[in-house]
Design a protein around this motif. Structure first.
Motif, PDB file in Angstrom:
ATOM      1  N   VAL A 194       0.822  -1.211   0.000  1.00 59.83           N
ATOM      2  CA  VAL A 194       0.000   0.000   0.000  1.00 59.83           C
ATOM      3  C   VAL A 194       0.860   1.268   0.000  1.00 59.83           C
ATOM      4  N   LEU A 195       2.099   1.177   0.496  1.00 60.23           N
ATOM      5  CA  LEU A 195       2.990   2.321   0.357  1.00 60.23           C
ATOM      6  C   LEU A 195       3.250   2.608  -1.115  1.00 60.23           C
ATOM      7  N   VAL A 301       2.387  13.364  16.535  1.00 62.02           N
ATOM      8  CA  VAL A 301       3.216  13.840  15.430  1.00 62.02           C
ATOM      9  C   VAL A 301       4.493  13.002  15.373  1.00 62.02           C
ATOM     10  N   GLY A 302       4.868  12.547  14.170  1.00 65.76           N
ATOM     11  CA  GLY A 302       6.107  11.795  14.009  1.00 65.76           C
ATOM     12  C   GLY A 302       5.996  10.315  14.283  1.00 65.76           C
ATOM     13  N   ASP A 303       4.774   9.800  14.413  1.00 67.53           N
ATOM     14  CA  ASP A 303       4.593   8.381  14.723  1.00 67.53           C
ATOM     15  C   ASP A 303       5.087   7.474  13.609  1.00 67.53           C
ATOM     16  N   SER A 304       5.239   8.009  12.410  1.00 62.28           N
ATOM     17  CA  SER A 304       5.659   7.186  11.272  1.00 62.28           C
ATOM     18  C   SER A 304       7.055   6.591  11.461  1.00 62.28           C
ATOM     19  N   GLU A 311      14.407   3.581   3.982  1.00 66.10           N
ATOM     20  CA  GLU A 311      14.162   3.614   2.538  1.00 66.10           C
ATOM     21  C   GLU A 311      12.759   4.131   2.234  1.00 66.10           C
ATOM     22  N   MET A 312      11.770   3.688   3.020  1.00 68.98           N
ATOM     23  CA  MET A 312      10.401   4.170   2.828  1.00 68.98           C
ATOM     24  C   MET A 312      10.301   5.662   3.097  1.00 68.98           C
ATOM     25  N   THR A 313      10.929   6.098   4.179  1.00 71.32           N
ATOM     26  CA  THR A 313      10.920   7.518   4.533  1.00 71.32           C
ATOM     27  C   THR A 313      11.549   8.355   3.429  1.00 71.32           C
TER      28      THR A 313
END
Length: 331
Positions: A194-195, A301-304, A311-313
């Motif tokens: 889904v990303l 905020v920033g939970d990701s 790599e995803m970031t």
């Protein structure tokens, strides 16, 4: 061409039994992708919708008549919608319950019931509600991109409040949320799959960046009509941003209210901890079947950073830089 879902065993938000002939005919001509919850997405006016929601979009576009005093709250999914609804409802109605705060509707009603979505509540399933009994100013919500707003919204003097959120946190929250809504037999969507879809723009009301940019540009061109807010700034400076919001909505705080801590009271009432611990939000459900508790996860905020790899970031950051280049909008 995929056919709409009609199984009565599905929760109502995934059923497609109420589609009009107009909507069914339109679907056959639209680009299609696999959905995150429903089986399919359909691309309409450049943005992705599932079929039942698309019916609500069409009905809303055809029948909603905005009034100059209306205020529409606009977000992409999982950008702080529930919080924004609670705050604006509390702002608008703060005088009604000042003498008896225990009777405040937010204590016994989910914010989504108090501030209804146009295309997901009022006009869903091709229903056309009677809104003549609502007192002015009317408060509504929508996830519609700017290009898809009903003509009356664009042509009237009604105001739009747009709240956006960092795309990395938005994506992670959306992944968690949609997995909660998926029927058990469908299993869990993989983060990687889904990303990739999100990065290609294939998400509910996506592409995310096009949605945000539509309202960012509108706020630059029509600042008296469109207010652009960031979730992160709301969390960092809640009193400042809520005061700005009240001013924009035409109900500014008086010096006496500021002295009496009215802003603090609203923020406390509408805080994540307060709302998520109310019985209605722990055990209640929407008429379409979604549990209210699904709308409350962490709200941080920033939970990701707790889920995305480096790599995803990097991939999301690069797309964001590319999409927003030249707009002066930063996350």
């Amino acid at each position: 061409m995929p056919t709409p879902q009609t199984s009565c065993s599905l929760p109502k938000y995934l059923q497609d039994d109420g589609l009009t002939e107009e909507c069914r005919d339109l679907i056959t001509s639209l680009p299609t992708e696999r959905g995150w919850v429903a089986d399919h997405f359909f691309q309409y006016q450049g943005f992705w919708h599932h079929s039942r929601q698309l019916q609500g979009v069409l009905t809303c576009q055809n029948h909603f008549h905005a009034q100059d005093s209306d205020i529409l709250l606009v977000t992409t999914p999982k950008s702080g919608t529930t919080w924004l609804k609670a705050i604006t409802f509390a702002l608008f109605n703060r005088w009604l319950y000042a003498d008896d705060p225990q009777q405040h509707p937010l204590l016994t009603n989910n914010p989504h019931e108090l501030v209804p979505f146009l295309e997901l509540k009022l006009y869903v399933d091709n229903q056309v509600p009677d809104l003549t009994t609502l007192t002015s100013p009317r408060l509504f919500a929508t996830h519609l991109p700017f290009v898809s707003l009903p003509t009356s919204v664009k042509d009237s003097a009604c105001k739009l409040v747009y709240l956006c959120r960092n795309p990395k946190d938005t994506f992670v929250s959306l992944w968690h949320f949609t997995n909660k809504l998926r029927p058990a037999e469908k299993g869990t969507n993989s983060l990687e799959e889904v990303l990739d879809m999100f990065c290609r723009g294939v998400s509910l009301y996506g592409p995310f960046w096009d949605h945000v940019l539509g309202y960012w540009k509108a706020s630059m061109e029509l600042p008296e009509k469109v207010m652009f807010l960031k979730y992160e700034e709301m969390k960092e400076q809640p009193k400042v941003q809520v005061s700005r919001l009240a001013e924009f909505m035409g109900c500014p705080f008086s010096p006496e209210e500021e002295k009496e801590g009215v802003v603090d009271g609203i923020l406390k009432l509408c805080s994540f901890d307060s709302l998520s611990n109310l019985e209605v939000n722990k055990s209640g459900k929407m008429s379409s079947g979604e549990e209210y508790k699904a709308f409350f996860r962490r709200g941080e905020v920033g939970d990701s950073v707790n889920l995305l790899t480096d790599e995803m970031t990097k991939r999301l950051d690069e797309i964001t830089d590319e999409k927003l280049h030249g707009s002066a909008l930063k996350f």
